[in-house]
Scaffold this active site. Structure first.
Site, PDB file in Angstrom:
ATOM      1  N   CYS A 218      -1.094  25.007 -39.429  1.00 59.01           N
ATOM      2  CA  CYS A 218      -0.805  23.767 -40.133  1.00 59.01           C
ATOM      3  C   CYS A 218      -0.389  24.065 -41.567  1.00 59.01           C
ATOM      4  O   CYS A 218      -1.136  24.717 -42.315  1.00 59.01           O
ATOM      5  CB  CYS A 218      -2.041  22.866 -40.129  1.00 59.01           C
ATOM      6  SG  CYS A 218      -1.825  21.341 -41.078  1.00 59.01           S
ATOM      7  N   CYS A 240      -1.871  18.750 -35.749  1.00 63.73           N
ATOM      8  CA  CYS A 240      -3.012  19.494 -36.295  1.00 63.73           C
ATOM      9  C   CYS A 240      -4.307  18.823 -35.861  1.00 63.73           C
ATOM     10  O   CYS A 240      -4.477  17.610 -36.048  1.00 63.73           O
ATOM     11  CB  CYS A 240      -2.930  19.542 -37.818  1.00 63.73           C
ATOM     12  SG  CYS A 240      -4.342  20.419 -38.567  1.00 63.73           S
ATOM     13  N   ASP A 354      14.959  46.995 -42.691  1.00 65.21           N
ATOM     14  CA  ASP A 354      13.754  47.170 -41.875  1.00 65.21           C
ATOM     15  C   ASP A 354      14.043  46.679 -40.460  1.00 65.21           C
ATOM     16  O   ASP A 354      14.238  45.483 -40.232  1.00 65.21           O
ATOM     17  CB  ASP A 354      12.603  46.379 -42.496  1.00 65.21           C
ATOM     18  CG  ASP A 354      11.300  46.526 -41.718  1.00 65.21           C
ATOM     19  OD1 ASP A 354      11.284  47.237 -40.694  1.00 65.21           O
ATOM     20  OD2 ASP A 354      10.303  45.905 -42.136  1.00 65.21           O
TER      21      ASP A 354
END
Length: 445
Positions: A218, A240, A354
């Site tokens: 959340c 939530c 990366d």
């Protein structure tokens, strides 16, 4: 503007046009960045001055995935309606690329004549752009992990966006992907005109939450969100259990909309462009007609024909993007499971240095179908190792081929593709440009 300012502006614009001509004449590149970089140094207010000249407004398209496709579709819709549109079609989405696009379309005095500007903007530079521009619309597609070496986590980007958007004119339309919890919460805290797009098609839910998931907590209280289901990564239907945060009501019914290209991710791109067009006042029949006749941008599900064989290039530059590409390819391969795939992994600046993100990709779902996979690129052995680990957990008849030289990898993949069949190429960004240059003799259309 006094005479000195006008002369500086004229000098900056003229210099940019001269640089563009020289770069293209001597075939030094696409001239999509350098002219803007030079002209901005000569006249720092160039972006501010040019961006305020659109009669209808300036539309900024931001997000991790889907910017180029969504921008192109929205441009096509507006053009179909009869509007004159300026669009950074090369995908150069940093400030120097935006200025290059605008200068290229202006006259020698820096005057633009267009109804709308549609600029796809790198998610990390949006706050900088908003210091100089007052858009009529901001279209926020999604936020996923992408090049953490450059951008950081999605919460950091969202926080920067909120600080940059909040001071804008209250009449600005903010078009937001409501299926993305981070963006939905952002929209709920903005004072502008906020509209939400998203899916309401539970039949498209993934069987499980994928490894490449980002924002399942959340954004208001930090509790783990409860999901009815997810469509892509963390995009889905949620609420939530610990606070009052929940998904906002959508402004569209996705079941009523057609779709461009393949994949669930392109359903999102379609809805985003369509809802934005509706806020401008464009009729649904014009929008739908444009969708049905849409052709992909370079590298984004772009289709080519070489040696009587079909080629589909599917740019994949982060875990979510590659997972969705795999999902789309596997849906098609159900008809021809022995098709050939070429994967090209680079680690240059446009890709992100990366490449550890490939371990968050569900490559097991790709190798399970067997067939031929040819691997190439700067980091081909990293990609090959990831696929090899996937093979070790499955009983697959995959033919894995490693080829260091990209041109030879393309030739090998074409040899393994029968006439009339489709070769799927899955490259990162710089690899996509290389692939197109080898196949077509040019990087960008």
């Amino acid at each position: 503007m006094n005479i000195v300012e006008r002369l500086r502006l004229g000098l900056a614009v003229a210099t940019a046009k001269i640089v563009t001509g020289l770069v293209k004449t001597f075939k030094l590149g696409a001239a999509s960045v350098l002219p803007g970089e030079i002209s901005r140094r000569l006249y720092p207010r160039l972006l501010q001055l040019l961006s305020q000249q659109f009669r209808g407004g300036l539309i900024l398209v931001v997000g991790t995935n889907g910017k180029t496709t969504t921008s192109l579709l929205l441009k096509d819709i507006l053009v179909h309606k009869g509007y004159k549109v300026i669009h950074n079609s090369t995908g150069a989405n940093l400030i120097n690329g935006l200025i290059t696009c605008l200068v290229t379309n202006s006259n020698l005095w820096g005057i633009l004549s267009a109804d709308y500007g549609i600029l796809e903007v790198d998610e990390n530079v949006l706050p900088l752009v908003l210091k100089e521009c007052q858009p009529s619309h901001i279209l926020a597609l999604n936020l996923f992990r992408d090049q953490l070496d450059r951008y950081g986590e999605v919460d950091t980007i969202s926080y920067r966006w909120q600080n940059a958007i909040t001071p804008l004119n209250k009449d600005t339309y903010i078009i937001i992907n409501g299926d993305d919890p981070t963006l939905c919460y952002l929209g709920q805290n903005l004072p502008q005109k906020v509209c939400y797009f998203g899916l309401n098609e539970p039949e498209l839910y993934l069987d499980e939450i994928p490894h490449a998931v980002d924002s399942i907590y959340c954004p208001k209280c930090g509790t783990s969100l409860e999901y009815k289901g997810v469509y892509i990564s963390h995009l889905g239907d949620y609420n939530c259990p610990s606070c009052d945060f929940t998904k906002s009501k959508l402004s569209v019914n996705s079941k009523e909309w057609p779709q461009i290209l393949i994949g669930v991710y392109n359903k999102y791109n379609t809805l985003a462009a369509g809802l934005t067009a509706e806020t401008i006042g464009i009729e649904r029949d014009i929008i739908n007609d444009t969708i049905h006749n849409f052709k992909a941008a370079f590298g984004r599900a772009e289709e080519l024909t070489i040696q009587d064989k079909n080629i589909r290039i599917l740019l994949s530059k982060n875990p979510v993007g590659m997972n969705e590409t795999i999902r789309a390819v596997n849906d098609i391969r159900e008809i021809n499971p022995q098709s050939t795939i070429l994967m090209v992994l680079n680690d240059r600046t446009p890709d992100g240095t990366d490449v550890s993100w490939i371990w968050d990709v569900d490559t097991e779902k790709l190798v399970a179908g067997g067939g031929n996979i040819v691997v190439s690129g700067d980091r081909l052995y990293d990609m090959a190792l990831r696929l090899k680990y996937s093979l070790d957990t499955l009983n697959s008849n995959l033919n894995l081929i490693i080829e260091e030289k990209l041109s030879q990898a393309i030739n090998k993949a074409l040899e393994l593709t029968a006439v009339g069949e489709t070769l799927y190429i899955i490259p990162t960004y710089s690899a996509m440009l290389e692939v197109r240059k080898i196949l077509l003799g040019r990087e960008i259309l």
